[in-house]
Design an enzyme around this catalytic site. Structure first.
Site, PDB file in Angstrom:
ATOM      1  N   TYR A 181     -22.030 -15.546  40.630  1.00 45.54           N
ATOM      2  CA  TYR A 181     -20.682 -14.995  40.405  1.00 45.54           C
ATOM      3  C   TYR A 181     -19.659 -15.714  41.276  1.00 45.54           C
ATOM      4  CZ  TYR A 181     -16.694 -11.938  41.396  1.00 45.54           C
ATOM      5  OH  TYR A 181     -15.424 -11.460  41.607  1.00 45.54           O
TER       6      TYR A 181
ATOM      7  N   ASP B 168     -12.763 -12.890  47.826  1.00 45.88           N
ATOM      8  CA  ASP B 168     -13.179 -13.391  49.150  1.00 45.88           C
ATOM      9  C   ASP B 168     -14.589 -13.990  49.106  1.00 45.88           C
ATOM     10  OD1 ASP B 168     -14.581 -10.977  48.800  1.00 45.88           O
ATOM     11  OD2 ASP B 168     -14.222 -10.264  50.834  1.00 45.88           O
ATOM     12  N   GLU B 169     -15.361 -13.628  48.070  1.00 48.83           N
ATOM     13  CA  GLU B 169     -16.755 -14.101  48.015  1.00 48.83           C
ATOM     14  C   GLU B 169     -16.858 -15.609  47.859  1.00 48.83           C
ATOM     15  OE1 GLU B 169     -19.538 -11.922  45.597  1.00 48.83           O
ATOM     16  OE2 GLU B 169     -18.414 -10.083  45.870  1.00 48.83           O
TER      17      GLU B 169
HETATM   18  P1  NAD Z   1     -14.024  -5.492  35.617  1.00 42.59           P
HETATM   19  O1  NAD Z   1     -15.397  -6.026  35.326  1.00 42.59           O
HETATM   20  O2  NAD Z   1     -13.808  -4.037  35.828  1.00 42.59           O
HETATM   21  O3  NAD Z   1     -13.030  -5.926  34.433  1.00 42.59           O
HETATM   22  C1  NAD Z   1     -13.040  -7.176  33.842  1.00 42.59           C
HETATM   23  C2  NAD Z   1     -12.204  -7.100  32.562  1.00 42.59           C
HETATM   24  O4  NAD Z   1     -12.153  -8.414  31.985  1.00 42.59           O
HETATM   25  C3  NAD Z   1     -12.769  -6.160  31.498  1.00 42.59           C
HETATM   26  O5  NAD Z   1     -11.743  -5.367  30.968  1.00 42.59           O
HETATM   27  C4  NAD Z   1     -13.340  -7.101  30.462  1.00 42.59           C
HETATM   28  O6  NAD Z   1     -13.327  -6.568  29.150  1.00 42.59           O
HETATM   29  C5  NAD Z   1     -12.418  -8.300  30.597  1.00 42.59           C
HETATM   30  N1  NAD Z   1     -13.045  -9.553  30.150  1.00 42.59           N
HETATM   31  C6  NAD Z   1     -14.270 -10.030  30.492  1.00 42.59           C
HETATM   32  N2  NAD Z   1     -14.514 -11.185  29.857  1.00 42.59           N
HETATM   33  C7  NAD Z   1     -13.407 -11.465  29.115  1.00 42.59           C
HETATM   34  C8  NAD Z   1     -13.053 -12.540  28.250  1.00 42.59           C
HETATM   35  N3  NAD Z   1     -13.883 -13.564  28.017  1.00 42.59           N
HETATM   36  N4  NAD Z   1     -11.823 -12.513  27.676  1.00 42.59           N
HETATM   37  C9  NAD Z   1     -10.968 -11.484  27.901  1.00 42.59           C
HETATM   38  N5  NAD Z   1     -11.270 -10.435  28.687  1.00 42.59           N
HETATM   39  C10 NAD Z   1     -12.469 -10.431  29.295  1.00 42.59           C
HETATM   40  O7  NAD Z   1     -13.524  -6.349  36.855  1.00 42.59           O
HETATM   41  P2  NAD Z   1     -12.582  -5.924  38.065  1.00 42.59           P
HETATM   42  O8  NAD Z   1     -13.405  -5.359  39.158  1.00 42.59           O
HETATM   43  O9  NAD Z   1     -11.409  -5.184  37.546  1.00 42.59           O
HETATM   44  O10 NAD Z   1     -12.109  -7.380  38.548  1.00 42.59           O
HETATM   45  C11 NAD Z   1     -10.945  -7.992  38.010  1.00 42.59           C
HETATM   46  C12 NAD Z   1     -10.759  -9.352  38.646  1.00 42.59           C
HETATM   47  O11 NAD Z   1     -10.639  -9.224  40.054  1.00 42.59           O
HETATM   48  C13 NAD Z   1     -11.934 -10.307  38.429  1.00 42.59           C
HETATM   49  O12 NAD Z   1     -11.392 -11.591  38.207  1.00 42.59           O
HETATM   50  C14 NAD Z   1     -12.703 -10.265  39.729  1.00 42.59           C
HETATM   51  O13 NAD Z   1     -13.365 -11.486  39.961  1.00 42.59           O
HETATM   52  C15 NAD Z   1     -11.590 -10.046  40.721  1.00 42.59           C
HETATM   53  N6  NAD Z   1     -11.947  -9.349  41.972  1.00 42.59           N
HETATM   54  C16 NAD Z   1     -12.620  -8.150  41.918  1.00 42.59           C
HETATM   55  C17 NAD Z   1     -12.894  -7.475  43.104  1.00 42.59           C
HETATM   56  C18 NAD Z   1     -13.604  -6.145  43.101  1.00 42.59           C
HETATM   57  O14 NAD Z   1     -13.897  -5.618  44.173  1.00 42.59           O
HETATM   58  N7  NAD Z   1     -13.888  -5.532  41.964  1.00 42.59           N
HETATM   59  C19 NAD Z   1     -12.495  -8.024  44.321  1.00 42.59           C
HETATM   60  C20 NAD Z   1     -11.815  -9.245  44.335  1.00 42.59           C
HETATM   61  C21 NAD Z   1     -11.534  -9.887  43.141  1.00 42.59           C
HETATM   62  O1  TDX Z   2     -26.978  -0.460  43.991  1.00 44.94           O
HETATM   63  C1  TDX Z   2     -26.394  -1.092  44.895  1.00 44.94           C
HETATM   64  N1  TDX Z   2     -26.843  -0.968  46.168  1.00 44.94           N
HETATM   65  C2  TDX Z   2     -26.290  -1.639  47.221  1.00 44.94           C
HETATM   66  O2  TDX Z   2     -26.737  -1.501  48.369  1.00 44.94           O
HETATM   67  C3  TDX Z   2     -25.259  -1.941  44.643  1.00 44.94           C
HETATM   68  C4  TDX Z   2     -24.729  -2.099  43.247  1.00 44.94           C
HETATM   69  C5  TDX Z   2     -24.696  -2.592  45.713  1.00 44.94           C
HETATM   70  N2  TDX Z   2     -25.203  -2.471  46.971  1.00 44.94           N
HETATM   71  C6  TDX Z   2     -24.587  -3.233  48.074  1.00 44.94           C
HETATM   72  C7  TDX Z   2     -24.448  -4.722  47.813  1.00 44.94           C
HETATM   73  C8  TDX Z   2     -23.207  -5.080  48.608  1.00 44.94           C
HETATM   74  O3  TDX Z   2     -23.569  -5.351  49.956  1.00 44.94           O
HETATM   75  O4  TDX Z   2     -23.259  -2.751  48.240  1.00 44.94           O
HETATM   76  C9  TDX Z   2     -22.354  -3.816  48.553  1.00 44.94           C
HETATM   77  C10 TDX Z   2     -21.261  -3.866  47.509  1.00 44.94           C
HETATM   78  O5  TDX Z   2     -21.861  -4.267  46.287  1.00 44.94           O
HETATM   79  P1  TDX Z   2     -21.003  -4.447  44.938  1.00 44.94           P
HETATM   80  O6  TDX Z   2     -20.252  -3.197  44.669  1.00 44.94           O
HETATM   81  O7  TDX Z   2     -21.926  -4.970  43.890  1.00 44.94           O
HETATM   82  O8  TDX Z   2     -19.924  -5.539  45.379  1.00 44.94           O
HETATM   83  P2  TDX Z   2     -20.069  -7.023  45.971  1.00 44.94           P
HETATM   84  O9  TDX Z   2     -21.339  -7.653  45.584  1.00 44.94           O
HETATM   85  O10 TDX Z   2     -19.716  -6.962  47.419  1.00 44.94           O
HETATM   86  O11 TDX Z   2     -18.881  -7.756  45.133  1.00 44.94           O
HETATM   87  C11 TDX Z   2     -17.640  -7.066  44.912  1.00 44.94           C
HETATM   88  O12 TDX Z   2     -16.626  -7.507  45.747  1.00 44.94           O
HETATM   89  C12 TDX Z   2     -16.025  -8.728  45.463  1.00 44.94           C
HETATM   90  C13 TDX Z   2     -17.182  -7.133  43.462  1.00 44.94           C
HETATM   91  O13 TDX Z   2     -18.188  -6.681  42.614  1.00 44.94           O
HETATM   92  C14 TDX Z   2     -16.712  -8.485  43.082  1.00 44.94           C
HETATM   93  O14 TDX Z   2     -16.194  -8.502  41.757  1.00 44.94           O
HETATM   94  C15 TDX Z   2     -15.635  -8.872  44.021  1.00 44.94           C
HETATM   95  O15 TDX Z   2     -15.229 -10.190  43.773  1.00 44.94           O
END
Ligand code: NAD
Ligand code: TDX
Length: 340
Positions: free
Chosen positions: A151, A125-126
């Protein structure tokens, strides 16, 4: 048997997706392709059905590695692999451009060359930027793409290449954009696992700015289920915004964690704000609800409890990370030491 190719399946959401798909689909086998960066963890894959799950270590930016691992006529690629942490992208963006943009293009080229039936891009969503906190606006599929962090910019760029592959070459693509995930196995740099692990260690909980930024939280298994439905039922070339209608201010999230753990609110420490910190994310999930028949199954209260329970029961998993390279990242980023 249908073969699907999952990238980033050793990470937080990818490993939850792999687990769910294997459990719910006896006719699916998975090639799990992951570079094992700092965020990838083979411990996240313990206990999976080895007969239908094959792990391949490889980098999505390296064409030869992708082409060697991807079979002809693969049913679908699910691209989870990414650099995923906003703060790291502010410190250094190049890795984000490489993996999130170039890596996606390499996979799109491979999908065409190997006649892959469907390509599912896991976006965020970002890409829509930030909403004002005091109005009723939501991100929908037609909201403008206006990313604010490096990002988000890299994820938006990847989406544009996915769209171009659909429009130019007719690659069958689906793009999903989800809000903030939480649940077991999330790397402790992200808000919820960071706060849980610091609270368990009686260490300060660093809250950025005034703590009133709003995120729309979804339990990771609900996200994984929505992605599978988008793959099964989604229309080629479409995007689907996924959210559980669960907006929370950060400070509320942090206080809830402390309350569940029985720790004092005095552990909260307000620290300098994140640069360019998006104020509010909120998702209008009408399209996935009506078109895909999806709805979140996990309430915020039960999901948060399950997540905290998992971290409590898996303190070795957390300790191994907190004793590794993460320790230096933490000190550099927060100017504070963490315990084991
Ligand atoms: P994460 O950082 O936990 O995992 C990322 C994985 O990708 C890791 O296992 C890493 O080893 C692998 N990776 C990184 N670079 C690579 C490369 N060059 N080749 C192959 N593998 C590689 O991330 P996550 O939180 O599980 O997010 C997964 C996906 O979902 C991402 O595309 C992220 O943008 C998206 N996403 C995350 C969130 C969230 O809240 N975490 C929300 C919406 C979308
Ligand atoms: O130490 C912290 N203190 C703090 O206040 C950290 C790490 C985060 N925050 C705040 C920043 C954000 O407002 O908390 C909120 C959530 O932060 P993150 O967990 O870093 O997530 P965000 O930046 O919202 O992005 C996440 O959601 C969308 C994921 O990391 C992304 O991968 C995803 O796409």
């Amino acid at each position: 048997m249908k073969t699907i190719f999952v990238t980033g399946g050793a990470g937080f959401i990818g490993s939850a997706f792999v687990r769910l798909v294997l459990e719910e689909n006896a006719d699916v086998e998975i090639i799990n392709f992951d570079a094992l960066t700092y965020a990838g963890n083979l411990e996240n894959l313990i206990g999976l059905d080895d007969a239908r799950h094959k792990f391949v270590k490889g980098d999505i930016c390296v064409k030869e590695e992708v082409f060697a691992a991807l079979p002809e006529n693969t049913e679908a690629i699910f691209n989870f692999a990414a650099e995923s942490h906003v703060d790291r992208s502010i410190a250094s963006a190049s890795e984000f451009v490489l993996t999130n943009v170039l890596g996606t293009q390499v996979l799109l080229d491979a999908a065409r060359a190997k006649n892959v039936r469907r390509f599912v891009q896991i976006s965020t969503d970002e890409v829509h930027g930030s909403l004002p906190e005091d109005d009723n606006a939501f991100f929908s599929e037609t909201s403008p793409i206006q990313p604010n962090s490096p990002y988000a910019a890299s994820k938006a760029a990847a989406e544009h290449f996915v769209r171009a592959a659909f429009e130019t070459f007719g690659v069958d693509t689906i793009t999903t954009r989800c809000g903030n995930n939480y649940g077991p196995r999330q790397f402790p740099e992200k808000l919820i696992p960071l706060m849980i692990s610091n609270a368990m260690n009686d260490e300060p909980l660093p809250v950025y700015g005034d703590g009133r930024n709003v995120r729309d939280w979804i339990f990771v298994e609900d996200h994984a289920r929505a992605i599978w439905l988008a793959y099964e039922k989604g229309r080629a070339g479409e995007s689907y915004n996924i959210g559980a209608r669960n907006e929370r201010q950060n400070i509320e999230v942090v206080k809830s964690i402390l309350d569940v753990l029985g720790k004092p609110h005095s552990l909260i420490k307000f620290v300098s704000d994140r640069l360019g910190h998006d104020r509010r994310y909120a998702i209008d999930a009408a399209k996935v609800e009506t078109e895909l028949g999806w709805e979140a199954q996990t309430t915020w209260e039960s999901g948060l409890r399950k997540t905290i329970e998992w971290y409590r029961a898996n303190q070795d998993w957390v300790s191994r990370i907190r004793n590794g390279a993460y320790r230096d990242y933490y000190k550099n980023h927060y100017g504070m030491e963490i315990g084991a």
